[in-house]
Design a protein around this motif. Structure first.
Motif: not given
Length: 324
Positions: A46-60, A84-94
């Motif tokens: 649901l949300k990025c574990p780094h910044c908390g924004h709900k702007s995650l997309i699948k990244n392979g 894998r997921y990538q955040c559009k806001d902070c560009s970090k992956t998880c």
């Protein structure tokens, strides 16, 4: 029951986000046949574990090779595709996480539990490694990670033993045990006086330490410098093994010095002192004085007492040291 549920139940895997896609047999680099379970791990984050924004997309996906518990003595692995997921806001992956294995590890909890169960049956590391399809060093790491030492023993025994041992490479560790039952009290990673003093003073009160009656040590002078501070009523005892060892070394030193004074290297006395040195370390009761035996090095038949007397009569100084 579906194929996925059957395989997951077989390996006691309860992660609902893990889906099995197939099973195959492959060969590893050591030409060993392994059973591979192919699976995928994906869920909606649901949300990025780094910044908390709900702007995650699948990244392979990321492939992880996990070790499973053995079923029939073979080697079982799971090739897990993690989403894998990538955040559009902070560009970090998880990535997707699972409770099947700890972070940055390849051994699942299933195989760790199997190693611990086999270790309780008093099997060696090599036997456990052969049954589980892993290396003996991996077995040792799993066991060490699951050993939780007690903070302290409930009661200090009246008689203690202090000693050190070589634990790893050139490091020396400290060991304390009960002198009567030989039960381990504590093992410290080093033998520094400061760490030994801190351990006993921080965990045992003065009244508890005052009940200790004796502490047996070797010739290490550092132990004697703080034993009375830790155990005010304890007597310091030198282990008799070290006293006997020092006496034996003193006798050998005198024997070697006596050998150097002999000019004739082919004489009978020289060969007795050189090759039959064990006779001088025997207890007087165990020395045979009636039966002649063949003594190698001297190449003669004689009694053990006769060989000893020949060397002692030739060198009075060595006789006095031997009698002492």
């Amino acid at each position: 029951m579906s194929l996925t549920n059957s395989i997951l139940c077989l390996f006691e895997i309860t992660d609902p986000n893990l889906i099995v896609t197939g099973i195959s047999k492959e060969r590893c680099s050591t030409n060993q046949r392994i059973h591979v379970v192919h699976a995928t791990l994906s869920y909606q984050l649901l949300k990025c574990p780094h910044c908390g924004h709900k702007s995650l997309i699948k990244n392979g996906t990321h492939m992880s090779h996990l070790r499973l518990g053995t079923l029939s003595g073979g080697r079982y692995e799971m090739h897990l595709k993690r989403q894998r997921y990538q955040c559009k806001d902070c560009s970090k992956t998880c990535g997707a996480k699972t409770k099947l294995v700890n972070r940055n590890e390849t051994f699942t909890h299933n195989i760790k539990h199997q190693v611990i169960v086999l270790a309780r049956d008093m099997l060696t590391s090599k036997e456990i490694a052969k049954l589980c399809g892993i290396s003996p060093s991996s077995v040792q790491r799993i066991l060490n990670a699951n050993i939780h030492l007690a903070y302290r023993v409930k009661h200090l025994p009246e008689n203690l033993c202090f000693d050190e041992f070589r634990s790893c490479n050139h490091w020396m560790s400290f060991n304390c045990c009960d002198a009567v039952s030989h039960r381990r009290i504590v093992t410290l990673k080093d033998r520094l006086s400061k760490d030994i003093i801190d351990y006993f003073e921080a965990r045992f009160s003065v009244q508890e330490r005052a009940q200790v009656q004796s502490v047996t040590i070797d010739m290490n002078a550092e132990y004697g410098s703080f034993i009375h501070r830790l155990f005010p009523n304890a007597a310091t005892i030198i282990d008799r093994f070290h006293i006997i060892q020092l006496a034996g070394r003193a006798l050998d030193n005198e024997r070697t010095q006596t050998i150097r004074t002999i000019q004739d290297k082919h004489s009978r006395i020289y060969h007795i002192l050189k090759s039959q040195w064990r006779l001088f370390h025997l207890d007087e009761i165990k020395v045979n004085d009636s039966k002649a035996v063949y003594l190698r090095g001297i190449n003669e038949y004689m009694t053990q007492q006769n060989a000893i007397d020949l060397a002692l009569d030739a060198f009075p100084r060595f006789r006095s040291v031997y009698q002492t």
